[in-house]
Design an enzyme around this catalytic site. Structure first.
Site, PDB file in Angstrom:
ATOM      1  N   GLY A 608      25.931  17.476  47.401  1.00 38.32           N
ATOM      2  CA  GLY A 608      26.009  17.662  48.364  1.00 38.32           C
ATOM      3  C   GLY A 608      27.052  16.195  49.333  1.00 38.32           C
ATOM      4  O   GLY A 608      25.827  15.682  48.795  1.00 38.32           O
ATOM      5  N   ASP A 722      11.715  17.084  43.420  1.00 40.34           N
ATOM      6  CA  ASP A 722      12.631  16.320  43.007  1.00 40.34           C
ATOM      7  C   ASP A 722      12.188  15.395  44.191  1.00 40.34           C
ATOM      8  O   ASP A 722      13.137  14.420  44.508  1.00 40.34           O
ATOM      9  CB  ASP A 722      14.272  16.940  43.917  1.00 40.34           C
TER      10      ASP A 722
END
Ligand SMILES: *[C@@H]1O[C@H](CO)[C@@H](O)[C@H](O)[C@H]1NC(C)=O
Ligand SMILES: *[C@@H]1O[C@H](CO)[C@@H](O)[C@H](O)[C@H]1NC(C)=O
Ligand SMILES: *[C@@H]1O[C@H](CO)[C@@H](O)[C@H](O)[C@H]1NC(C)=O
Ligand SMILES: *[C@@H]1O[C@H](CO)[C@@H](O)[C@H](O)[C@H]1NC(C)=O
Ligand SMILES: *[C@@H]1O[C@H](CO)[C@@H](O)[C@H](O)[C@H]1NC(C)=O
Ligand SMILES: *[C@@H]1O[C@H](CO)[C@@H](O)[C@H](O)[C@H]1NC(C)=O
Ligand SMILES: *[C@@H]1O[C@H](CO)[C@@H](O)[C@H](O)[C@H]1NC(C)=O
Length: 914
Positions: A608, A722
């Site tokens: 996003g 991550d």
């Protein structure tokens, strides 16, 4: 008055009947009261004791003995609205009066500030300045629906409360305007001039119970600048008032006269500037001599039209003791109004003024497009509390169980009536809610068939599971173009599942329906038609391609991969339930407003785009709009909302809430002023800010604390998966917080979780992608890479930075550390910024341990954190004699971060949890 309306609050309607018996068209509600009584002027007050919302409180204010002002009803200061609803006669006008006497009912001395509305139309913001003063609002409305709602909402200070509500029905053409279907009138001034005392005139002198305020009542900045020679006059003669607005005779029997030729006044007009309705009431009440004449003109600065008006009261009224009412239906007025009447040259008497009324035009908001549909929908549940919220379903705040979009006339996008004991058939009105995106009716006792919802083209999620629904699955469901999730399990559905549904790329659950047949050869089991089978193969291909490129030898089989994802898919549904229950939900309109319609892009996160926003209260936010139309994004969203709403830690970017509206999935975070660590270490010269060694250590410590919390403070533990410098954000004080839990995932009971390999090149644990065993130690690996970046200022992968033998930062750093050449890896831009090279060594050593190829050789985050803190202590060595214990840590925190955080009490009680 259009749609000032909607639901029927049963109890209040009973009250209305009681009132009607006394004075036709009068309703007087004593909010917070407990009994019906008649006051000294003959008004019958009824309590709102059966009103289901809010609490009653007793108050006591000196010199206020009226019973209706001994109590208030107050409401929670939340984002809901609280409405009183009354039956009214349509096509008639009503005076609506609300009053508010704070009286410190909550013993907090916080003077409340909140909004009131009539139906969906904003009426006024009630601001309390004095706990002993009554604030009153009056409006004249045209009832164009059979009910009218008065709602309190949007408390910005204190709690909303109310003392009284009064409805007075007008007859004839009183207050008729040609704008009345678009505007209602909100009172600014209603004055009785020449009053013989401070008291106001109302019922029974005014049969409509308007309150005419005395001009001798002193209020700040009200009726000042009175001209010299102004005198009060009065008469006992009856006045003929039977036309226009019918001011009461008693009001017309007194007046002021400018004996020296002028009347002038200045007054503050609440609600103005704006357009208003302003009329003067004149009647000749003095005996004039045969040759005497009273003529004057109005002087209104800036208004030529009215200034030209010459008044000859007796002539205009066609006689003495008769009403003459000139004025304007539409006049632009300032907040501070100065006006004067000046005797004309041919006049023998000074100007006269009996009374004056000024209202402001307020726009009528027509409310939600779905208002009448929802009124009809709720009428099926007359006993249910949720069906009695009243007012417009969307405005000024939506009902607690609906969400609306931000159209000028909003549409309902979500109905959430899970587990509300609904019985009977599913109301057919749903089919008329064409904006509906989510429908939650699960966990009720609904019977009968599933209605045709083919017209609801935006429907995305349908939850009808755990009811007693019968009949077929309507084939119209197949045609819903946006459908993503359909849950009908555990009902009594029968027939055959439309084949189109099974073929659709949706989450579709229909088990537990004994007579419902799926595909001929399939077992009656939960069948999950994988969301985006296609998207999925794309993802799989991407992962494989990535692995292939990076490490050809360690290719894994596609089949294993797919199998590992299936259970994850199932989880997303329960995640979304969990998450949406606890997380704060923002309205899209709020977000649009805060971001100025997504004007300032500040980054791209996982799946996003991130925008900068500022809420009306000044709070800055980061708004992450997930890339829609990919089920990856949706799944991501559910996972993030669910996880984030459970996680709170000083070193994790604070999750403020989410918004799921108009097909947008939005996450709202606190805004971090200094961007990402990556920008500062590797960004362009303009982005970079030199970070000293001690600052880098603090950042390392912050990140370690954040990760340690994820690993040990959450149950089950959360693996970030991550971690990288672009996911480390820096606040105003350059303190770090970990962000982007998009790829996070709670660890299962076992010590590892299998799932598709994800992460970022350069930070990815080699053992994770060869073994598929995801553990907290994979985060430790990524963290080790971040430490090496902090030491060296190098990016994790480079073709040039690490000499001929190395492409990756970890073997390069390891090589130099093992060779005792720490200086070879220290960021040249640091110079000799450090106090003690031992602190660099300490960090380098722990980093090298973190990036060990074998998981079991990597330290736990708590151990890493301890090492970093020791390195910090070394840097502070000359001054630092603190033992390295908990209080030492607090001391260091305070030393390094003199912001308010450092001394916050939670540092002492519960160091990491908030
Ligand atoms: C109020 O209106 C509702 C709906 O029209 C009606 O059923 C009810 O009888 C009315 N109540 C009174 C007291 O008039
Ligand atoms: C208010 O006062 C009345 C009578 O004095 C009492 O019965 C009632 O319980 C009080 N209500 C509250 C909320 O204190
Ligand atoms: C709520 O009140 C604040 C302050 O009075 C105002 O700025 C805001 O527009 C109001 N919100 C709504 C939805 O009316
Ligand atoms: C309007 O109401 C007033 C006061 O209730 C009454 O005196 C008058 O006769 C009514 N007029 C009409 C036209 O109904
Ligand atoms: C007003 O008129 C009276 C007499 O009519 C006079 O005595 C007085 O001085 C006048 N005042 C002013 C301010 O003109
Ligand atoms: C539903 O009914 C049950 C049993 O009557 C009751 O305990 C529960 O509170 C009700 N739930 C709602 C939301 O009304
Ligand atoms: C749905 O809307 C149509 C057209 O406006 C109307 O005729 C119908 O009565 C509505 N149905 C329901 C159940 O409200």
């Amino acid at each position: 008055m259009a749609r000032l309306v909607h639901l029927v609050v049963f109890n209040l309607l009973l009250l209305f009947v009681v009132c009607s018996a006394q004075m036709p068209g009068f309703v007087s509600i004593d909010c917070g009261g407990s009994e019906t009584y008649t006051d000294y002027i003959g008004l019958v007050w009824t309590p709102d004791s059966q009103f289901i919302y809010g609490e009653a409180a007793n108050i006591s204010v000196p010199n206020e003995n009226r019973k209706q002002y001994k109590t208030v009803r107050y409401f929670p200061a939340d984002n809901r609205k609280y409405c009183y609803t009354f039956n009214v006669t349509i096509r008639t006008r009503y005076l609506v009066r609300t009053s508010f006497l704070y009286g410190n009912f909550d013993r907090s001395n916080v003077y409340p500030k909140f909004d009131i509305s009539i139906g969906a139309s904003h009426w006024s913001t009630i601001v309390i300045y004095d706990e002993k003063a009554i604030v009153t609002q009056e409006a004249v409305i045209l009832a164009s629906f059979p009910t009218v709602s008065i709602c309190l909402s949007n408390a910005t200070t204190g709690q909303p409360f109310i003392s009284t509500i009064e409805l007075r029905q007008f007859n004839g053409s009183l207050y008729h305007t040609e704008f009345e279907t678009q505007f209602f009138l909100s009172l600014s001034a209603r004055l009785n001039f020449g009053a013989d005392n401070n008291g106001s005139i109302r019922y029974p002198d005014d049969p409509y119970d308007r309150i005419w305020e005395s001009d001798s009542l002193k209020r700040p900045n009200y009726l000042v600048d009175v001209a010299p020679g102004t005198e009060r006059i009065s008469t006992a003669m009856p006045i003929d008032v039977n036309n226009d607005e019918r001011p009461p005779v008693k009001v017309m029997q007194t007046a002021v006269v400018g004996q020296n030729g002028t009347l002038n006044y200045r007054l503050n007009l609440n609600g103005f500037p704006g357009y208003g309705w302003a009329f003067c009431y004149f009647a000749e009440i003095e005996e004039l001599g045969v040759n005497e004449i009273r003529k004057f003109k109005l002087v209104l600065p800036g208004n030529k039209e009215l200034t030209r008006l010459i008044v000859n009261v007796q002539e205009n009224a066609q006689g003495k003791y008769r009403l003459y009412e000139p004025g304007s239906y539409n006049i632009s007025l300032p907040f501070v109004l100065s006006f004067a009447f000046k005797q004309t040259n041919d006049s023998s008497r000074g100007p006269i003024l009996n009374a004056l009324e000024i209202y402001k035009y307020m726009g009528i908001h027509y409310g939600s497009m779905d208002a009448s549909t929802m009124q009809s929908f709720t009428s099926h549940y007359p006993q249910a509390v949720w069906a009695q919220e009243g007012g417009d379903p969307c405005l000024p705040a939506p009902w607690s169980w609906v969400q609306c979009n931000s159209d000028p006339q909003p549409r309902i996008v979500s109905i959430e009536l899970s587990k509300k004991n609904l019985t009977g058939d599913i109301p057919l009105e749903l089919a008329n809610l064409t904006g509906l995106v989510e429908l939650w009716l699960d966990g009720n006792m609904l019977t009968g068939p599933i209605p045709e919802l083919g017209g609801c083209l935006n429907l995305k999620d349908i939850h009808l599971e755990n009811n007693k629904l019968t009949g077929d699955l309507p084939s119209s469901l197949v045609g819903l173009p946006s459908l993503k999730e359909l849950y009908v399990q555990n009902n009594m559905l029968s027939g055959t599942v439309p084949t189109g549904l099974l073929g659709k790329n949706i989450v579709f659950m229909y088990s537990g329906n004994a007579y419902l047949d799926g595909e001929k050869n399939s077992k009656r089991h939960i069948i999950i038609v994988l969301c985006c089978v296609f998207g999925f193969s794309v993802l799989l291909a991407a992962v494989l391609a990535y692995l292939f490129a990076h490490r050809k030898r360690e290719l894994l089989s596609g089949k294993d991969d797919l199998a590992t994802v299936l259970p994850l898919q199932k989880q997303s549904a329960s995640f979304s339930e969990l998450g949406t229950d606890v997380a704060h939900r923002y309205m899209l309109s709020e977000i649009k407003c805060a971001t100025e319609n997504f004007a300032k892009k500040v980054g791209f996160g996982g799946y996003g785009t991130v925008y900068y926003g500022k809420m009306t209260n000044g709070k800055e936010i980061a708004v992450k709009v997930l890339t829609n139309d990919s089920c990856q994004g949706n799944r991501q969203f559910s996972i993030e909302v669910s996880l984030l709403s459970r996680i709170h830690h000083r070193n994790l970017v604070q999750f403020l809430g989410y918004c799921q509206q108009e097909g947008k999935n939005i996450l709202v975070y606190e805004f971090m002023h200094n961007g990402t660590l990556k920008e500062h270490l590797h960004g362009s010269a303009s982005q970079r800010q030199h970070i000293s060694w001690i600052k880098r250590l603090e950042i390392a410590e912050d990140v370690a604390k954040g990760i340690e919390y994820l690993h040990t403070g959450c149950s089950p533990a959360i693996i970030h998966r991550d971690l990288k410098t672009s996911n480390i954000l820096l606040d105003k004080n350059m303190r770090a917080k970990v962000s982007d839990f998009g790829l996070s995932k709670p660890a299962a009971d076992e010590s590892h979780v299998s799932s598709v390999v994800r992460g970022t090149l350069g930070y990815l644990d080699p053992e994770y992608y060869t073994s598929q065993q995801l553990t907290v130690k994979s985060d430790v690996y990524s963290y080790g890479i971040i430490l090496l970046e902090l030491i060296s200022g190098q990016e994790p992968i480079s073709n040039t930075s690490f000499g001929e033998s190395f492409r990756n930062i970890s073997p390069w750093a390891k090589f130099h550390c093992e060779s005792g050449e720490i200086e070879a890896i220290i960021d040249p831009s640091l110079g000799d910024d450090y106090n003690d090279i031992q602190s660099v060594w300490k960090v380098a050593e722990v980093a090298v341990r973190c990036v060990n190829r074998e998981m079991r050789n990597r330290p736990a985050m708590s151990e890493v954190l301890k090492e970093i803190q020791e390195a910090i202590a070394l840097e502070h060595a000359p001054a630092n004699t603190q033992p390295n214990n908990f209080f030492g840590e607090v001391y260091l925190d305070a030393l390094n971060n003199p912001g308010p955080d450092a001394y916050s009490s939670d540092s002492f009680t519960q160091p990491e949890l908030r």
